[in-house]
Design an enzyme around this catalytic site. Structure first.
Site, PDB file in Angstrom:
ATOM      1  CB  SER A  87      -0.958  -0.028   1.194  1.00 39.84           C
ATOM      2  OG  SER A  87      -1.974   0.918   1.057  1.00 39.84           O
ATOM      3  CG  HIS A  89      -5.703  -2.397   0.142  1.00 40.23           C
ATOM      4  ND1 HIS A  89      -4.867  -2.041  -0.878  1.00 40.23           N
ATOM      5  CD2 HIS A  89      -5.174  -1.849   1.266  1.00 40.23           C
ATOM      6  CE1 HIS A  89      -3.885  -1.296  -0.399  1.00 40.23           C
ATOM      7  NE2 HIS A  89      -4.041  -1.171   0.905  1.00 40.23           N
TER       8      HIS A  89
END
Length: 690
Positions: free
Chosen positions: A545, A663
């Site tokens: 990320s 995610h």
């Protein structure tokens, strides 16, 4: 091994001029995931990845050990509501943690099992909130990793759904009113009511009455405000006070309002400003003693706790109860008031190591310290809503799976209340906290985890994040333990941009200061090499990320310093990141390419735009997730194509593109497979014998 050729990827002569600067974007065509060209390219990349990884040794052993260490399971802190207790637990063979309740008679039973809801394992339980009496439960689930949470209501006694689905509730808090007949929540506007491309934004706060249609929900807050605002909403334990906060995206500041629901109706609360337009983050707690407790970093970047009268909640009326510490960062607090001398427990992190102090609730005087199991990480401290003398917290460290500890303020003792349910043999490791200096002389801390008895340079993974005020703290990790047990070292750098030293540390690594984060990582690598832990030929970096942005920038800035890179779910095209996923909510952290000054910051390091032909780049593995709605996988797709075109050495540039995963949360089996692939790749390219 004989390396296969990279899949062909056309390079377009696309150059845009932004603020007078030409910006090339040869792989913009990869931004369309549904185009035949993109699908063909991704299929070829998958074939290449499978062939490359299939030729490496040791994967089965690494996979088996990661899976074995994950059989520790997990346990979550209890939440007390009425006569019931709620908590999460994952047993060794479960893919997802299950929500349990303990009924008034003491019977424990599973309340929500994501695998029972969906045997495919693709459904995740994103959040849950019982009402104040423990009779109804609001919970949110999503499918395939897309994090598009759908809200349902459950009758706790029967286990039956009584309401839902309510869509567009991603990241929604739930604030129940007493009696379980209504709650406040946050919901996005329908896609038909917002401009195209802004479907992820435009949130509002609503009041929903149980048993009625959402068409009848009352709009409470958020109309005509910033489109990227996130809203927090809470109702005090006695139901009297409503609290609403608003933050522009992920900005480290919020506006705050309260309403007295005893003096105004729940569907038309008379909101009073607590703070508005201040550069500070503040949260409120309405004590059972009638005082307002204020947790804030206003004029205190390491945070402080103040007290005030709820009738006068503005900053000019605050009085310090626990002032800012010169070294430790205040993380949370809990009040225990069923005592002759009521106390406040204050949670702190000192260079990312957790501790809890005990204070007199009236004066704030420090009167003791809560014993903790070791030098690790403590989760949020919780107590019974009706008060008491007990508190619970989650504890973990590098070799300890999460456990629940119980503190008794009457005796001053901490005892193990619940352990993770799986018995695993955890390898012995040494954890050392070291301090090194970055490029500008700033002191940075780093945890270095090694196997006892292993000397000299060895294969090492350096991990970092450096953003959004998130702290890198010790925690149980099957991947780290597997790597170190095999003879490698694992280092976790507490870079600027994180929260380890408070809000000033965060801001020293955001916006115009982002290069500090990359410099801190390079300096960490140089420290590991200079102190004999590793060598450039044995050093890998890893991040996901915002940490994927970190390692993406690192490999383009200092390619000679690293042998291998794992870059997961990354941001890499920092010129166009705002156009995809939740990117527009992050311009308060990174800046916006629409503004000339901020474009200059971004253009100075945007990894995709700093790939240069003829450079020997490290072996690089991009791992991305097709259902990721936070950071679109196009960042990695474009960067992978650029690096494959530019690579001057025979070290591979590979893409692992996983379907039906997002995610965040995922099934344990998917976690095992991902970790095995990453560790196998890094072991091969750093020389770790597995």
């Amino acid at each position: 091994m004989t390396r296969q050729p990279y899949p062909p990827a056309g390079r377009d002569d696309l150059v845009e001029e932004l603020h007078g600067v030409p910006v090339a974007d040869p792989y913009r065509w990869l931004e369309d995931p549904d185009s035949p060209a993109t699908e063909e390219w991704l299929a070829a990349q998958e074939k290449l990845f499978s062939a490359e990884l299939g030729a490496l040794t040791g994967r089965d052993r690494l996979r088996a050990r990661v899976a074995e260490l994950l059989r520790s399971g997990s346990i979550g802190a209890p939440a007390w509501r009425g006569e019931r207790r709620f908590f999460m637990r994952r047993t060794p063979d479960q893919e997802h943690a299950v929500l349990y309740t303990v009924d008034p008679g003491g019977t424990e039973r599973a309340l929500l099992d994501p695998t029972a809801l969906d045997p495919s394992g693709l459904t995740t339980l994103d959040s849950w909130q019982p009402d104040k009496e423990g009779r109804l439960l609001a919970y949110q689930v999503s499918v395939g990793g897309d994090e598009e949470s759908t809200l349902y209501l459950l009758d706790v006694a029967s286990g039956e759904r009584v309401e839902g689905p309510i869509d567009r509730c991603r990241y929604s808090p739930i604030a129940w009113l007493p009696g379980g007949k209504a709650f406040y929540y946050v919901r996005r506007l329908p896609a038909t009511e917002v401009p195209e491309g802004e479907e992820q934004f435009h949130r509002r706060v609503y009041l929903h009455r149980v048993g009625t249609s959402t068409e009848d929900d009352v709009l409470i807050f958020g109309k005509d405000m910033e489109k990227t605002n996130y809203y927090g909403v809470a109702v005090s334990r006695d139901g009297r006070w409503l609290q609403i906060s608003a933050s522009r995206g992920t900005a480290p500041r919020n506006d705050l309002w309260i309403a007295d629901l005893a003096a105004s109706a729940p569907d038309s609360p008379d909101l009073v400003v607590v703070q508005e337009g201040l550069d500070a983050q503040t949260a409120l707690h309405f004590g059972r003693d009638g005082r307002l407790y204020v947790f804030t970093d206003l004029d205190a970047p390491r945070a402080r706790i103040c007290v005030a009268d709820p009738a006068l909640p503005q900053p000019e009326h605050w009085r310090d109860l626990i002032p800012q510490d010169d070294e430790a960062v205040l993380s949370d607090f809990s009040i225990l008031d069923d005592l002759d001398r009521p106390v406040m427990l204050a949670g702190w992190t000192r260079h990312a190591i957790s501790e809890i102090s005990v204070h007199d609730l009236v004066t704030g005087e420090r009167v003791g310290r809560v014993p903790t199991p070791g030098l690790g990480t403590i989760g949020a401290i919780s107590e019974r809503p009706e008060g008491g003398h007990e508190a619970w917290f989650v504890y973990t460290d590098n070799t300890t799976p999460p456990s629940i500890q119980r503190y008794d303020a009457r005796t001053g003792e901490t005892t193990l209340w619940a352990a993770s349910p799986g018995a695993v043999e955890v390898p012995a490791v040494n954890t050392e906290q070291v301090v090194y200096r970055s490029v500008d002389g700033s002191e940075v801390h780093m945890l270095v985890i090694t196997k006892p008895g292993v000397e000299g340079p060895r294969p090492t993974i350096l991990y970092g994040y450096g953003g959004f005020g998130i702290s890198m703290t010790p925690g149980y990790s099957a991947s780290i333990l597997t790597w170190v047990e095999a003879g490698g070292a694992y280092a976790i750098a507490q870079l600027r941009g994180g929260g380890e030293q408070g809000e000033e540390w965060h801001r020293a690594g955001m916006l115009a200061n982002k290069q500090n984060v990359f410099d801190d990582l390079h300096s960490a690598a140089e420290h590991l090499i200079a102190t004999g832990i590793t060598s450039p030929e044995q050093l890998a970096i890893s991040g996901g990320s915002n940490g994927g942005l970190l390692v993406g920038a690192a490999l383009t800035q200092r390619p000679e310093l690293y042998a291998a890179v794992v870059c997961s779910a990354p941001l890499l095209d920092m010129i166009r990141y705002e156009l995809f996923g939740l990117g527009a909510t992050w311009n308060v952290e990174y800046g916006s390419a629409a503004k000339a000054e901020e474009f200059a910051w971004l253009n100075a390091y945007s990894p995709y735009h700093h790939v240069r032909e003829g450079v020997s780049y490290p072996a690089t593995l991009f791992t991305v997730f097709q259902s990721d709605t936070r950071v679109h996988p196009l960042h990695a797709w474009k960067m992978c194509a650029a690096l494959q075109h530019a690579q001057a050495s025979d070290r591979p540039i590979l893409l692992r593109n996983e379907a039906e995963t997002g995610h965040g949360a995922r099934a344990v089996s998917k976690t095992v497979e991902l970790a095995a692939d990453q560790l196998t790749f890094l072991a091969h390219h750093t020389g770790l014998a597995v």
